[in-house]
Design an enzyme around this catalytic site. Structure first.
Site, PDB file in Angstrom:
ATOM      1  N   VAL A 288      -5.625   1.820  -4.328  1.00  0.00           N
ATOM      2  CA  VAL A 288      -4.375   2.577  -4.794  1.00  0.00           C
ATOM      3  C   VAL A 288      -3.045   1.894  -4.394  1.00  0.00           C
ATOM      4  O   VAL A 288      -2.321   1.910  -5.173  1.00  0.00           O
ATOM      5  CB  VAL A 288      -4.353   3.913  -4.083  1.00  0.00           C
ATOM      6  CG1 VAL A 288      -3.257   5.039  -4.595  1.00  0.00           C
ATOM      7  CG2 VAL A 288      -5.660   4.696  -4.252  1.00  0.00           C
ATOM      8  N   GLU A 306       2.214   2.051   3.817  1.00  0.00           N
ATOM      9  CA  GLU A 306       1.686   2.322   5.105  1.00  0.00           C
ATOM     10  C   GLU A 306       0.067   2.475   4.749  1.00  0.00           C
ATOM     11  O   GLU A 306      -0.429   3.558   4.348  1.00  0.00           O
ATOM     12  CB  GLU A 306       2.206   3.615   5.520  1.00  0.00           C
ATOM     13  CG  GLU A 306       3.584   3.517   5.852  1.00  0.00           C
ATOM     14  CD  GLU A 306       3.918   2.615   7.077  1.00  0.00           C
ATOM     15  OE1 GLU A 306       3.032   2.459   7.946  1.00  0.00           O
ATOM     16  OE2 GLU A 306       4.863   1.982   7.241  1.00  0.00           O
ATOM     17  N   CYS A 341      -5.330   6.405  10.375  1.00  0.00           N
ATOM     18  CA  CYS A 341      -5.212   5.013   9.740  1.00  0.00           C
ATOM     19  C   CYS A 341      -5.242   4.272  11.190  1.00  0.00           C
ATOM     20  O   CYS A 341      -5.360   2.883  11.110  1.00  0.00           O
ATOM     21  CB  CYS A 341      -4.168   4.918   8.984  1.00  0.00           C
ATOM     22  SG  CYS A 341      -2.591   5.602   9.586  1.00  0.00           S
TER      23      CYS A 341
END
Lengths: 574, 480
Positions: A288, A306, A341
């Site tokens: 993506v 990010e 993350c």
């Protein structure tokens, strides 16, 4: 008519809302639909509730007929926001403050609903949700409110002899109409935090929350409409078609939090990628982050990505093991079940020390989540069936399944996986190649701890790197030799709570940074403004050019006042 | 092309060996650049004369001199730039230290352009080596003498295992873009920029795009003759006297109030003659057009009959010598190419407005330029321009000079690009700011850990809202 449509849609959406979305994801495997009916009673209630919310929204839509969010609606949305932006109102200090206060008020007044949505989407324990989402967002908002006038103030700059006499300043100006795309793992924080930065910097914003966390997405759409200026701040909910339509538009900035790696996409996200990549046909690779950047390239739109990566945690044998282990657990399982993350993705330690580490891990995990972690209310669940399947697939791979030393239990019905630790998984397995993004933690052993540097450097640059050690020299070497978005020594994930530090990736873990003043900067253009006076200056600057002027320029450039004087008077030595 | 692969491998090895991170290496490379600027000054002047017909004084002012200043600044500030910056910490992270540690990005690619073949190559290169990266520089093939001089001198003076110049045109450029870079720094047109950014997608490489745009100059009415002289010199110096207007921050067109236009044209005409002589074809003070293609592009702009009729000064061309006279036009049609495309040459349209304040709306209805210039003493107008328009930079009462100011960032917004450089900003453009926190093992907020209960929630709430007193009360069990 209204009641009827609501009822009809209610029935439809109970039947089609969730079921349909699952079917879309796995068109050929019907049996995957089973998890829904066998969900426990409490869960089923939640689903029914949230689908009712959906249906209510749908009912409004049908009143206006074909209100599909397509490229045209995206275009008119952007046009409308651009109108607001061009009117100049978002630039004013008052507007920014009002909106930020609106966000603060929204969090204070609707905390319960936000926590409830997070529980629906991820079974996030309340304290955890409060710590990682509510308080972080509130903190960001408070800071922006407090510092805004300071941030907005033009920064005076020194001027040099080359541009003398003049004054210079750096003016922060908003970029324009910006798009924020947020993920499902911290669906509230990672949506509102960048929006705070965008508003503080004076932009008009469209937020597209993740459809994988539907309750939060829905709530955000409702709350932002209620608390903020809708002529300049909007939420667009949706999945593939909506994202595609949005990305077709020209933005002045795209801020994307999410993933570039296929493995931690749910299938639904993966479909977006495939479809989007067909749309933009630049890259077939299903990632993506790349799709976003390719779309941005069309309009030369600056982006902040990010992303994530495999964040390593190196554990030395000289540490206070109990403290270290608790901090690792806090960053891994007590933080959205590893679906973060910055969660430690794998541990590197020495062969000799591994058994000790594992013992303490086992003990502390039991302290935190009890003898039977599957029954613990203190750990989030896996977000979706798809993600659950992907994670169990990682565990079931040959050469991996037999490496499990703690945990391994799973319950597909409740989308739960116990805290799982694996020892010495081979490097060529999926679990060691892709970001795990779940409650699985492989431990890699090395002979000497310094070898960990090579292990880490052989992989793409992670978003965070952790080291537990009392050895100061090792701290230094770690900081100097390992590249990562951020680093934390003797703890995990805490660095992202620090607003005085930039939070962002490098290499595969992303580009651009935010938090605190950095959020403001991310959504600002730094305009250089130079004011020149009319006082005398060297004629050497202007044509006609002569060799004499060349000499004068050289002297001026040397900055030596005496030589300048001499040159001006024609007494120069050379 | 296999050579390129070996080259890139060598660069990657140099970078991973860690030597480019050393302060001593960075210093030695910057010193080498300084040596080039000193020892090869004549060669640089000659190359610029060959490629663009730039006068030595212009070449020194815009390239060698500016670069010398930049290298000196980098050398004297390097230690400061490289130092980790301490950051403040809130209570939940106590006790710890936090800092922002600047680290190089890795192996970076710089595409430069032909109009300032040294300036636009070495200015980013200074930033890249100061930040400790391994670098490939691809100069523009349209300035061949400069490109080849850069290639030979850089490979002789700098560490050729870590800094390489790769010469070539589009094919080489595309080939370079097919590899993985840790940063791409591009100066050029927005058309090529799109291709560069699209190529960067493959490895999500961060990019800096230094583009251009139609930079307007708002010209207010001046009464003092000293002021008039001064600003006219600055307008002309910034337009014709800087690479013949082939500058991304050159003045593209002038906006002026109707009534003042005749005075302005007179002033411009007189000063043009003083600067470039009665017969500008003989002047040595104006660069020529880079090549035939750009010459005919500019010629086509003027050949439009509706534009041609607007010429009030100059207009002469010498195709053989690729020379175009300083040309001033009055009110060419706004839909003509000269007013829709970036001019990038010695043509200067003047657009008249009813009121000088209308210039703000005029500028805002067009893509955001890299620079806005305003010649005015009116402080209200100055304020309005800064707050109501958007552009890479704003300069009052001068033109192009902001390029030499290294305390303010140089970079565009919107169509004029993104990312910034010059001075410390160049260092930052090639640096990743790594957040580093170091914690002790002693103290611990046990309420950080599950199993969760209401008491832990209360503590957390206090800690995060910095309510230290309330925190203490809960801690002592005096408050729920």
């Amino acid at each position: 008519m209204g009641t009827l449509s609501v009822n009809l849609l209610h029935i439809c959406s109970v039947d089609s809302g969730y079921t349909r979305s699952f079917r879309n994801q796995f068109p050929k495997k019907r049996n995957l639909l089973l998890p829904i009916p066998v969900l426990n009673k409490q869960k089923r209630l939640q689903f029914a509730h949230s689908s009712f919310v959906c249906s209510a929204a749908l009912a409004v839509m049908t009143d206006e007929e074909k209100k599909v969010f397509d490229i045209e609606s995206a275009a008119s949305l952007v046009k409308e926001l651009r109108g607001s932006f061009n009117s100049g109102k978002t630039k004013s200090y008052e507007w920014r403050i009002t909106q930020l206060k609106g966000i603060g008020k929204m969090i204070d007044e609707r905390e319960k609903e936000i926590l409830e949505a997070l529980r629906k989407d991820l079974s996030k324990p309340e304290v955890e949700a409060f710590m990682s989402e509510i308080s972080m967002t509130k903190g960001a908002c408070k800071l922006a409110l407090k510092e805004l006038s300071h941030w907005m103030k033009p920064e005076k700059a020194k001027t040099s002899i080359a541009t003398y006499p003049s004054t210079a300043e750096i003016v922060s100006e908003p970029l324009g109409v910006v798009l924020v795309i947020s993920p499902w793992n911290f669906p509230f924080l990672l949506s509102v935090d960048p929006v705070i930065g965008a508003i503080a910097a004076g932009n008009a914003v469209v937020l597209k929350p993740s459809e994988i966390a539907p309750a939060t997405s829905n709530l955000l759409s409702k709350l932002l409409e209620e608390y903020l200026d809708n002529s300049s701040i909007r939420v667009v909910e949706g999945a593939v078609p909506e994202t595609t339509a949005l990305l077709e538009q020209k933005w002045d900035k795209i801020f994307y939090t999410g993933t570039i790696r296929c493995i931690h996409l749910s299938c639904k996200e993966a479909t977006i990628v495939v479809k989007l990549s067909r749309c933009f046909s630049t890259f077939r690779s299903p990632r993506v982050g790349r799709i976003i950047m390719a779309a941005a390239a069309k309009h030369l739109t600056p982006i902040t990505l990010e992303l994530g990566g495999k964040c390593p945690a190196v554990v030395d044998s000289n540490v206070n093991l109990k403290v270290a282990v608790r901090r690792i657990i806090a960053g891994k399982w007590a933080c959205n079940a590893g679906q973060a993350c910055v969660a430690p993705d794998y541990i590197i330690t020495t062969k000799d020390f591994a058994p000790k580490l594992i013992d303490v891990m086992r003990h502390e995990l039991e302290e935190f989540f009890g003898k039977n972690p599957m029954e613990s209310e203190d750990m989030s669940r896996i977000v979706s069936v798809q993600r659950f399947k992907l994670l169990t697939k990682l565990l079931d791979e040959d050469n991996v399944a037999d490496k499990i030393i703690i945990g391994g239990q799973r319950d597909e019905n409740r989308l739960k996986i116990a805290p799982t630790i694996l020892l010495d998984v081979p490097e060529d397995t999926e679990i060691m190649r892709e970001e795990i993004f779940g409650p699985l933690l492989p431990i890699i052993t090395v002979e000497k701890l310094e070898e960990s540097f090579d292990v880490i450097n052989s992989k793409p640059k992670p978003l965070a790197a952790y080291l537990f050690s009392e050895n100061k020299q090792l701290h230094k070497d770690f900081v100097n030799n390992i590249s990562a978005g951020g680093m934390l020594i003797n703890d995990t994930i805490l660095h992202l709570t620090v607003s005085s530090l930039p939070f962002g990736g490098v290499g595969e873990s992303g580009t651009g940074s935010y938090h605190g003043k950095f959020s403001f900067d991310t959504f600002s253009h730094k305009k250089a403004v130079l004011y020149r006076g009319f006082a005398g200056e060297s004629p050497a600057r202007y044509p006609p050019y002569t060799l004499g002027k060349l000499k004068l320029l050289k002297t001026l450039n040397s900055g030596n006042i005496l030589s300048i004087l001499l040159a001006l008077l024609g007494f120069s030595k050379d | 092309m296999r050579d390129l692969e070996t080259d890139l491998e060598e660069l990657r090895e140099s970078y991973t060996s860690g030597k480019t991170k050393e302060a001593s290496w960075r210093k030695s490379q910057l010193n080498a650049l300084l040596t080039i600027l000193k020892e090869k000054e004549k060669d640089i002047f000659n190359a610029l004369e060959h490629d663009l017909g730039k006068h030595y004084a212009e070449a020194y002012r815009d390239e060698v001199g500016t670069l010398t200043k930049s290298v000196n600044l980098a050398l004297s500030s390097l230690k400061d730039w490289m130092a980790a910056k301490k950051a403040k910490l809130p209570l939940p992270a106590f006790p710890s230290t936090a800092e922002v540690f600047p680290e190089p990005l890795g192996v970076v690619l710089i595409f430069s352009s032909w109009n300032f073949p040294f300036g636009l190559s070495l200015e980013p290169l200074i930033g890249a080596v100061a930040a400790g990266n391994a670098v490939v520089l691809k100069p523009s093939e349209l300035a061949p003498a400069s490109s080849s001089l850069l290639a030979t001198t850089i490979s002789t003076y700098l560490d050729k295992k870590a800094v390489k110049v790769i010469e070539g045109g589009q094919v080489v450029g595309e080939h370079l873009l097919s590899y993985k870079w840790d940063k791409i720094f591009f100066t050029g047109s927005s058309r090529v920029a799109r291709a560069v950014m699209t190529a960067a997608v493959k490895h999500i490489t961060p990019v800096t795009l230094e583009l251009g745009g139609k930079c307007p100059a708002i010209f207010d009415s001046f009464s003092s003759s000293w002021d008039k002289e001064m600003v006219i010199k600055r307008v002309l110096g910034g337009k014709f006297g800087t690479c013949s207007g082939q500058v991304c921050i050159g003045i593209d067109y002038i906006l002026v109030q109707e009534g003042y236009a005749p005075t302005l044209v007179e002033l411009l005409k007189n000063r043009t003659v003083k600067m470039f002589g009665e017969n500008p074809r003989e002047t040595k003070s104006m660069a020529r057009i880079i090549n035939k293609q750009h010459f005919s592009r500019l010629k086509n702009l003027l050949d439009d009959p509706s534009v041609k009729s607007c010429i009030v000064h100059g207009g002469g061309m010498d195709e053989h010598n690729l020379f175009i006279e300083p040309t001033i036009l009055m009110n060419p049609p706004l839909e003509a190419s000269i007013m829709t495309d970036e001019i990038f040459g010695p043509l200067l349209p003047i657009i008249t407005l009813k009121k000088i304040e209308d210039s703000i709306g005029f500028i805002n209805s067009r893509p955001k330029p890299l620079a806005i210039y305003a010649f005015t003493r009116n402080e209200t107008l100055q304020k309005r321009i800064v707050s109501e328009t958007s552009s890479g930079s704003v300069t009052f009462n001068d033109a192009v000079i902001q390029y030499a100011a290294d305390t303010v960032p140089f970079g565009g917004i919107g169509e004029s690009g993104f990312g910034r450089y010059h001075g410390k900003f160049s260092f930052d453009a090639f640096t990743h700011e790594k957040a580093v926190i170091s914690r002790g093992m002693i103290s611990e907020f046990w309420f950080r850990f599950p199993p969760w209960d209401d008491n832990k929630l209360a503590l957390t709430k206090k800690a995060y809202s910095f309510d230290y007193f309330g925190f203490l009360l809960v801690l002592l069990g005096l408050k729920k």
